[in-house]
Design a protein around this motif. Sequence first.
Motif, mmCIF file in Angstrom:
data_model
loop_
_atom_site.group_PDB
_atom_site.id
_atom_site.type_symbol
_atom_site.label_atom_id
_atom_site.label_comp_id
_atom_site.label_asym_id
_atom_site.label_seq_id
_atom_site.Cartn_x
_atom_site.Cartn_y
_atom_site.Cartn_z
ATOM 1 N N ALA A 45 0.829 -1.207 0.000
ATOM 2 C CA ALA A 45 0.000 0.000 0.000
ATOM 3 C C ALA A 45 0.864 1.258 0.000
ATOM 4 N N LEU A 46 1.980 1.232 0.723
ATOM 5 C CA LEU A 46 2.887 2.382 0.753
ATOM 6 C C LEU A 46 3.535 2.605 -0.615
ATOM 7 N N ILE A 47 3.983 1.544 -1.240
ATOM 8 C CA ILE A 47 4.578 1.673 -2.580
ATOM 9 C C ILE A 47 3.551 2.210 -3.566
ATOM 10 N N PHE A 48 2.323 1.681 -3.502
ATOM 11 C CA PHE A 48 1.270 2.156 -4.402
ATOM 12 C C PHE A 48 0.969 3.634 -4.155
ATOM 13 N N ALA A 49 0.957 4.051 -2.899
ATOM 14 C CA ALA A 49 0.693 5.458 -2.580
ATOM 15 C C ALA A 49 1.784 6.362 -3.142
ATOM 16 N N VAL A 50 3.031 5.946 -3.020
ATOM 17 C CA VAL A 50 4.140 6.754 -3.539
ATOM 18 C C VAL A 50 4.099 6.796 -5.066
ATOM 19 N N VAL A 51 3.864 5.648 -5.691
ATOM 20 C CA VAL A 51 3.771 5.608 -7.158
ATOM 21 C C VAL A 51 2.611 6.472 -7.628
ATOM 22 N N ASN A 52 1.480 6.380 -6.943
ATOM 23 C CA ASN A 52 0.307 7.158 -7.315
ATOM 24 C C ASN A 52 0.560 8.657 -7.124
ATOM 25 N N ALA A 53 1.322 9.021 -6.110
ATOM 26 C CA ALA A 53 1.593 10.435 -5.854
ATOM 27 C C ALA A 53 2.659 11.016 -6.789
ATOM 28 N N VAL A 54 3.615 10.200 -7.195
ATOM 29 C CA VAL A 54 4.715 10.708 -8.018
ATOM 30 C C VAL A 54 4.437 10.538 -9.510
ATOM 31 N N VAL A 55 4.096 9.324 -9.907
ATOM 32 C CA VAL A 55 3.928 9.030 -11.334
ATOM 33 C C VAL A 55 2.492 9.308 -11.807
ATOM 34 N N ALA A 80 -4.447 0.956 -14.057
ATOM 35 C CA ALA A 80 -3.842 -0.350 -14.329
ATOM 36 C C ALA A 80 -2.327 -0.215 -14.480
ATOM 37 N N ALA A 81 -1.882 0.857 -15.141
ATOM 38 C CA ALA A 81 -0.445 1.087 -15.291
ATOM 39 C C ALA A 81 0.213 1.354 -13.942
ATOM 40 N N LEU A 82 -0.454 2.089 -13.073
ATOM 41 C CA LEU A 82 0.088 2.356 -11.742
ATOM 42 C C LEU A 82 0.173 1.077 -10.920
ATOM 43 N N LEU A 83 -0.827 0.219 -11.045
ATOM 44 C CA LEU A 83 -0.795 -1.067 -10.351
ATOM 45 C C LEU A 83 0.325 -1.949 -10.914
ATOM 46 N N GLY A 84 0.483 -1.949 -12.222
ATOM 47 C CA GLY A 84 1.561 -2.718 -12.845
ATOM 48 C C GLY A 84 2.936 -2.205 -12.443
ATOM 49 N N LEU A 85 3.077 -0.890 -12.334
ATOM 50 C CA LEU A 85 4.345 -0.316 -11.901
ATOM 51 C C LEU A 85 4.644 -0.689 -10.454
ATOM 52 N N THR A 86 3.607 -0.706 -9.626
ATOM 53 C CA THR A 86 3.782 -1.141 -8.236
ATOM 54 C C THR A 86 4.228 -2.595 -8.189
ATOM 55 N N ALA A 87 3.625 -3.433 -9.026
ATOM 56 C CA ALA A 87 4.015 -4.846 -9.078
ATOM 57 C C ALA A 87 5.450 -4.998 -9.569
ATOM 58 N N ALA A 88 5.883 -4.112 -10.452
ATOM 59 C CA ALA A 88 7.259 -4.182 -10.950
ATOM 60 C C ALA A 88 8.268 -3.765 -9.887
ATOM 61 N N LEU A 89 7.848 -2.917 -8.960
ATOM 62 C CA LEU A 89 8.761 -2.426 -7.935
ATOM 63 C C LEU A 89 8.904 -3.362 -6.740
ATOM 64 N N THR A 90 7.988 -4.289 -6.575
ATOM 65 C CA THR A 90 8.074 -5.219 -5.449
ATOM 66 C C THR A 90 7.868 -6.647 -5.938
ATOM 67 N N ASP A 91 8.530 -7.575 -5.299
ATOM 68 C CA ASP A 91 8.373 -8.977 -5.677
ATOM 69 C C ASP A 91 7.235 -9.637 -4.903
ATOM 70 N N ARG A 92 6.554 -8.899 -4.066
ATOM 71 C CA ARG A 92 5.450 -9.432 -3.266
ATOM 72 C C ARG A 92 4.095 -9.271 -3.946
ATOM 73 N N LEU A 93 4.042 -8.602 -5.094
ATOM 74 C CA LEU A 93 2.798 -8.374 -5.818
ATOM 75 C C LEU A 93 2.959 -8.856 -7.248
ATOM 76 N N ASP A 94 2.022 -9.678 -7.684
ATOM 77 C CA ASP A 94 2.013 -10.159 -9.071
ATOM 78 C C ASP A 94 0.690 -9.794 -9.723
ATOM 79 N N VAL A 95 0.777 -9.236 -10.921
ATOM 80 C CA VAL A 95 -0.400 -8.958 -11.738
ATOM 81 C C VAL A 95 -0.221 -9.773 -13.006
#
Length: 122
Positions: A45-55, A80-95
């Motif tokens: 959730a923190l990674i998604f929040a940062v990605v959503n705020a920056v990108v 969907a792109a923001l979710l995919g970017l979050t998945a690319a930044l962490t190995d704990r999330l797969d889309v």
Amino acid sequence: MIKFAIKVVLMAGVFYGVNYLLDGVEVHPNEDGPLGESGTWLWIALIFAVVNAVVGPILRLLGLPFVLLTLGLFLLVINAALLGLTAALTDRLDVTSFGSAVAGGLLLAIGGWVVDQVLDRS
């Protein structure tokens, strides 16, 4: 700052719901992490929040003509792109697929809206 922390915690719950509802969005909790499995949800959730705020604002600005042309439906592709970017930044999330990313982005957008409404009322 407190509101941001509360939003991250509530969005971790939204991610838990998305993981439960969709087969294509999978979170792999880390039981051995500092906060256990719940720490994984908070981290994503923190990674998604940062990605959503920056990108997010950059993608929304660049995609503005498509958003206007599709009457806002292109925002689903951006989520969907923001979710995919979050998945690319962490190995704990797969889309697994684009359709899963769009459905996950839709659920995250609805969940984020609900969280914002709850936080604005308090």
